[in-house]
Design a protein around this motif. Structure first.
Motif, PDB file in Angstrom:
ATOM      1  N   TYR A  55       0.828  -1.206   0.000  1.00  0.00           N
ATOM      2  CA  TYR A  55       0.000   0.000   0.000  1.00  0.00           C
ATOM      3  C   TYR A  55       0.871   1.269   0.000  1.00  0.00           C
ATOM      4  O   TYR A  55       1.735   1.440   0.864  1.00  0.00           O
ATOM      5  CB  TYR A  55      -0.891  -0.034   1.247  1.00  0.00           C
ATOM      6  N   GLY A  57       0.195   4.315   0.756  1.00  0.00           N
ATOM      7  CA  GLY A  57       0.065   5.154   1.943  1.00  0.00           C
ATOM      8  C   GLY A  57       0.960   4.672   3.076  1.00  0.00           C
ATOM      9  O   GLY A  57       1.509   5.476   3.835  1.00  0.00           O
ATOM     10  N   LEU A  96       6.173  16.471   2.507  1.00  0.00           N
ATOM     11  CA  LEU A  96       6.519  15.075   2.202  1.00  0.00           C
ATOM     12  C   LEU A  96       6.266  14.859   0.717  1.00  0.00           C
ATOM     13  O   LEU A  96       5.163  15.107   0.239  1.00  0.00           O
ATOM     14  CB  LEU A  96       5.605  14.159   3.022  1.00  0.00           C
ATOM     15  N   LEU A  97       7.321  14.455   0.009  1.00  0.00           N
ATOM     16  CA  LEU A  97       7.170  14.151  -1.418  1.00  0.00           C
ATOM     17  C   LEU A  97       7.550  12.690  -1.630  1.00  0.00           C
ATOM     18  O   LEU A  97       8.621  12.261  -1.200  1.00  0.00           O
ATOM     19  CB  LEU A  97       8.088  15.045  -2.260  1.00  0.00           C
ATOM     20  N   VAL A  98       6.674  11.949  -2.278  1.00  0.00           N
ATOM     21  CA  VAL A  98       6.927  10.526  -2.517  1.00  0.00           C
ATOM     22  C   VAL A  98       6.758  10.244  -4.003  1.00  0.00           C
ATOM     23  O   VAL A  98       5.723  10.591  -4.593  1.00  0.00           O
ATOM     24  CB  VAL A  98       5.942   9.649  -1.710  1.00  0.00           C
ATOM     25  N   ARG A  99       7.776   9.630  -4.587  1.00  0.00           N
ATOM     26  CA  ARG A  99       7.686   9.219  -5.995  1.00  0.00           C
ATOM     27  C   ARG A  99       7.716   7.689  -6.052  1.00  0.00           C
ATOM     28  O   ARG A  99       8.686   7.066  -5.616  1.00  0.00           O
ATOM     29  CB  ARG A  99       8.879   9.760  -6.800  1.00  0.00           C
ATOM     30  N   TYR A 100       6.657   7.123  -6.613  1.00  0.00           N
ATOM     31  CA  TYR A 100       6.553   5.668  -6.716  1.00  0.00           C
ATOM     32  C   TYR A 100       7.170   5.254  -8.050  1.00  0.00           C
ATOM     33  O   TYR A 100       6.583   5.472  -9.120  1.00  0.00           O
ATOM     34  CB  TYR A 100       5.089   5.245  -6.604  1.00  0.00           C
TER      35      TYR A 100
ATOM     36  N   ASP B  64      -3.887  10.362  -0.613  1.00  0.00           N
ATOM     37  CA  ASP B  64      -3.496   9.497  -1.724  1.00  0.00           C
ATOM     38  C   ASP B  64      -4.711   8.762  -2.299  1.00  0.00           C
ATOM     39  O   ASP B  64      -5.023   8.852  -3.491  1.00  0.00           O
ATOM     40  CB  ASP B  64      -2.435   8.514  -1.219  1.00  0.00           C
ATOM     41  N   VAL B  92      -3.199   4.444 -10.260  1.00  0.00           N
ATOM     42  CA  VAL B  92      -2.178   4.298  -9.234  1.00  0.00           C
ATOM     43  C   VAL B  92      -1.462   5.640  -9.077  1.00  0.00           C
ATOM     44  O   VAL B  92      -1.591   6.526  -9.923  1.00  0.00           O
ATOM     45  CB  VAL B  92      -1.164   3.175  -9.577  1.00  0.00           C
ATOM     46  N   THR B  93      -0.699   5.754  -7.985  1.00  0.00           N
ATOM     47  CA  THR B  93      -0.045   7.021  -7.686  1.00  0.00           C
ATOM     48  C   THR B  93       1.343   7.075  -8.316  1.00  0.00           C
ATOM     49  O   THR B  93       2.167   6.198  -8.058  1.00  0.00           O
ATOM     50  CB  THR B  93       0.077   7.191  -6.157  1.00  0.00           C
ATOM     51  N   GLY B  94       1.574   8.093  -9.114  1.00  0.00           N
ATOM     52  CA  GLY B  94       2.920   8.338  -9.629  1.00  0.00           C
ATOM     53  C   GLY B  94       3.725   9.105  -8.600  1.00  0.00           C
ATOM     54  O   GLY B  94       4.828   8.718  -8.236  1.00  0.00           O
ATOM     55  N   SER B  95       3.158  10.199  -8.106  1.00  0.00           N
ATOM     56  CA  SER B  95       3.810  10.956  -7.034  1.00  0.00           C
ATOM     57  C   SER B  95       2.759  11.579  -6.130  1.00  0.00           C
ATOM     58  O   SER B  95       1.616  11.811  -6.532  1.00  0.00           O
ATOM     59  CB  SER B  95       4.727  12.038  -7.606  1.00  0.00           C
ATOM     60  N   LEU B  96       3.193  11.801  -4.920  1.00  0.00           N
ATOM     61  CA  LEU B  96       2.332  12.325  -3.853  1.00  0.00           C
ATOM     62  C   LEU B  96       3.104  13.417  -3.132  1.00  0.00           C
ATOM     63  O   LEU B  96       4.214  13.177  -2.652  1.00  0.00           O
ATOM     64  CB  LEU B  96       2.013  11.184  -2.871  1.00  0.00           C
TER      65      LEU B  96
END
Lengths: 153, 153
Positions: A55, A57, A96-100, B64, B92-96
């Motif tokens: 997940y 999150g 907070l920056l998140v790159r999947y 998200d 789906v998430t590319g970036s958050l």
């Protein structure tokens, strides 16, 4: 060896992600490995996104807490202070920056590694990456701010 | 009224944040309110950061899932399609990106509101904000990508 989170004062150790006193939470543990900070974490089977993958999150949450803990540890280091010395450093998240980068398989333990990018005044920037079985799946960047005395007041 | 998440195909409804079939998860429900998407969510007492405030990882998680659901709904709308028509859209998430503007008090229900910023090809950008008792506490931006057929393969 005590983890960064083991030094949090008791009234600041309730966080769902990293508080050692939150029995419902993740209770992550972070340590130095040279100049990098490291957390190992095993998601539960229900921490799923699409079946078979972790997940997003949860990944964002672990990056967040890993990074704020790393920010505190980095600030102690920069001031050549032990983590059990007073006054305690505790950081909150400014952004907070998140790159999947790719899906993170659910099953194997995750390794989160952090690098200190910047320490300036009360701000610490941490870059964190998630690894699973040697593959980097997620990049994160956290701008952590030293908790003000009047936090939340 | 059915929520966006109620239209997810069964094999894509296991997500910890928004899957109606994940009994351990948050099971958020998102609806249109004019041109905005809206989710209401009540954190549990143990979803704490510093005592009295909501855990930032939870806020990131809700943003998200709220945003990827909003992206799917926006894509159906842009194609003038009903959400139960085939083939299903799932994102789906590319970036958050999450900016914590101020601490979010733990107790009152949260409202998450989303706005569609951009739809281009398979990408949808959603801006989401968290509100509690009329105060905006968190801003989020999600770049959502339409799930490829070979996701995770």
């Amino acid at each position: 060896m005590r983890a960064f989170q083991d030094y949090y004062p008791e009234h600041l150790a309730q966080c769902y992600g990293c508080g050692r006193l939150n029995e419902h939470g993740y209770r992550i543990k972070t340590y130095w490995d040279g100049n990098e900070s490291v957390t190992h974490f095993s998601p539960r089977t229900f921490h799923t996104a699409v079946p078979g993958f972790v997940y997003g999150g949860l990944l964002a949450s672990i990056i967040d807490c890993h990074s704020t803990a790393s920010a505190a540890a980095a600030m102690y280091r920069s001031q050549v202070r032990e983590m059990d010395s007073e006054p305690p450093f505790r950081f909150v998240t400014g952004s907070l920056l998140v790159r999947y980068l790719k899906p993170t398989p659910l099953g194997p333990p995750l390794t989160i590694r952090g690098q200190v990018q910047e320490i300036k005044g009360r701000k610490v920037v941490i870059k964190s990456t998630v690894w699973v079985e040697g593959v980097r799946t997620v990049d994160g960047e956290v701008v952590a701010i030293q908790m003000p005395e009047n936090f939340g007041i």
